[in-house]
Design an enzyme around this catalytic site. Structure first.
Site, PDB file in Angstrom:
ATOM      1  N   GLY A  71       5.199  -1.133   2.590  1.00 23.60           N
ATOM      2  CA  GLY A  71       4.344   0.030   2.417  1.00 23.60           C
ATOM      3  C   GLY A  71       5.126   1.327   2.337  1.00 23.60           C
ATOM      4  N   HIS A 122       0.815  -1.216   0.000  1.00 23.42           N
ATOM      5  CA  HIS A 122       0.000   0.000   0.000  1.00 23.42           C
ATOM      6  C   HIS A 122       0.847   1.263   0.000  1.00 23.42           C
ATOM      7  CE1 HIS A 122       0.906   0.561   4.316  1.00 23.42           C
ATOM      8  NE2 HIS A 122       0.822  -0.772   4.372  1.00 23.42           N
ATOM      9  N   ASP A 123       0.328   2.274  -0.679  1.00 24.22           N
ATOM     10  CA  ASP A 123       0.877   3.640  -0.675  1.00 24.22           C
ATOM     11  C   ASP A 123       2.253   3.754  -1.314  1.00 24.22           C
ATOM     12  OD1 ASP A 123      -1.346   4.866   0.908  1.00 24.22           O
ATOM     13  OD2 ASP A 123      -0.612   3.475   2.424  1.00 24.22           O
TER      14      ASP A 123
END
Length: 415
Positions: free
Chosen positions: A281, A263-264
């Site tokens: 992440g 994520h991100d």
């Protein structure tokens, strides 16, 4: 020859699926002839007209359009992803009735074609007598080809020319660009946008929820640019609110089998991820970086542009741009400039020489890193855009950078 009726219907979007041609008797690049046996059992005769069955003129035009579609799409193979729509009719003339028992001969000839727009002259006849003639204006365009076993939510947007293979699953908020290919049993979900000409191979998982215990189902995003390749079993997760809400991937990247982007993450363009390469992440990866097989990048780290990460490496600090970083955790080291990669990318010899000199100061001189940076900045013979970027990258590091010669942060005082 026999006409592939199911394929022909697929090339006629928005029409009632009633093929008005039985056979194609001859075809070439610019001409096609077909025929339809008119039977008393045709559905449209029931109300047109009671006691005097006549073939409606609009269906004569439809028969001509279907023949023109077969002409413009060649052999009309299943799944070609090309559709033809009627845009206009010029100089239409209806000269006699068509009734049950007639054999309707249809001849279409390509008059002119510019881009997707084509003009086709159509002539319909019965026993040699012309019953209708008209010039048709048609538009040919790519359309999505979706296998019947694929599960595509009605809310998903599938771009023209895209192909969705058997067993693939596409969620309600997914937007696919043009000519995207989604492989067998691949899954795309969430608020995910996929750029044009991207290939997603079987069993890839794109845009699913992040593996972050703080995530509570917020509507975060994944944005993927054009021309990316996601090989088998690649996993790409969408963002989290705490990380800005968006995972972003640039253009022209290659993610080999089992690669993972958490994520991100912010991935640039034209990068290569080897099999099993993994980003934690919030990782940022610069353009043209290469992360080799089974290497792991710790969360919040940066991988500089044109960097090379060796196989099975574990990177827990920022990996320098233009450099080769190889090793596991505390043993990870920088082995000078990524010369082979930079040569392949077309960097001029003078830039390579300056980068090599800068890395010698950082890695092999007796200067502490902060002093080495100061020496690089004040040496006019080393200054160029790439060396300036290297210095800026080190100075802006939050986690520290991997050098392999000191353990403390470069921004710490020398005193």
């Amino acid at each position: 020859m026999a006409l592939p009726v199911p394929s022909l219907i697929a090339h006629l979007p928005g029409r009632f699926p009633a093929p008005l041609l039985d056979v194609v008797s001859a075809s070439s690049v610019d001409r096609l002839t077909a025929a339809k046996a008119i039977s008393a059992s045709e559905e449209y005769f029931q109300g047109h007209f009671p006691g005097m069955p006549l073939m409606p003129g609009v269906l004569m035009l439809e028969a001509a359009t279907q023949a023109a579609t077969a002409l413009l799409t060649g052999d009309a193979r299943p799944g070609r992803g090309t559709s033809v729509s009627l845009r206009g009719v010029d100089d239409a003339k209806f000269r006699r009735h068509v009734v049950p028992g007639d054999r309707l001969d249809v001849e279409v000839r390509l008059v002119k074609r510019r881009g997707p727009i084509a003009r086709v002259q159509a002539t319909l006849s019965v026993a040699g007598a012309v019953v209708m003639e008209a010039q048709l204006v048609l538009a040919a365009s790519d359309s999505a080809a979706i296998h019947p076993s694929a599960v595509v939510h009605p809310g998903a947007v599938i771009g023209a020319g895209s192909v969705v293979e058997p067993g693939a699953v596409i969620g309600p908020h997914v937007v696919l660009g043009r000519r995207v290919r989604v492989g067998v049993s691949a899954v795309i979900d969430g608020h995910t946008t996929i750029g044009d000409d991207t290939q997603i191979f079987p069993f890839a998982s794109i845009g699913l929820p992040p593996q972050d215990l703080k995530y509570r189902g917020e509507p975060t995003r994944l944005v993927v640019g054009a021309g990316n390749v996601f090989r088998e079993c690649v996993t790409i997760h969408r963002g989290t609110v705490g990380g800005g809400g968006e995972t972003r991937i640039g253009e022209g990247n290659l993610f080999m089998a089992y690669a993972h982007v958490a994520h991100d993450c912010q991935v640039g363009s034209h990068t290569i991820f080897g099999p099993g390469a993994t980003l934690g992440g919030h990782v940022a990866v610069g353009d043209h970086a290469q992360i080799s097989a089974y290497s792991g990048i710790h969360q919040y780290c940066r991988v500089g542009r044109d960097a090379f990460i060796g196989g099975y490496s574990v990177v827990t600090k920022d990996a320098l741009p233009f450099a080769k970083t190889v090793g596991s955790r505390s043993s990870a080291k920088v082995y000078g400039a990524n010369t082979i990669g930079l040569v392949r990318r077309g960097y001029p010899p003078e830039v390579l020489a300056r980068l090599k000199s800068a890395y010698r100061l950082l890695l092999t001189s007796r200067l502490r890193p902060a002093k080495a940076l100061e020496a690089i900045e004040h040496d006019p013979d080393l200054r160029c855009a790439e060396v300036d970027h290297l210095v800026s990258f080190i100075k802006s590091s939050v986690r520290g950078v991997t050098l392999g010669r000191v353990s403390r942060r470069l921004d710490e005082s020398d005193d």
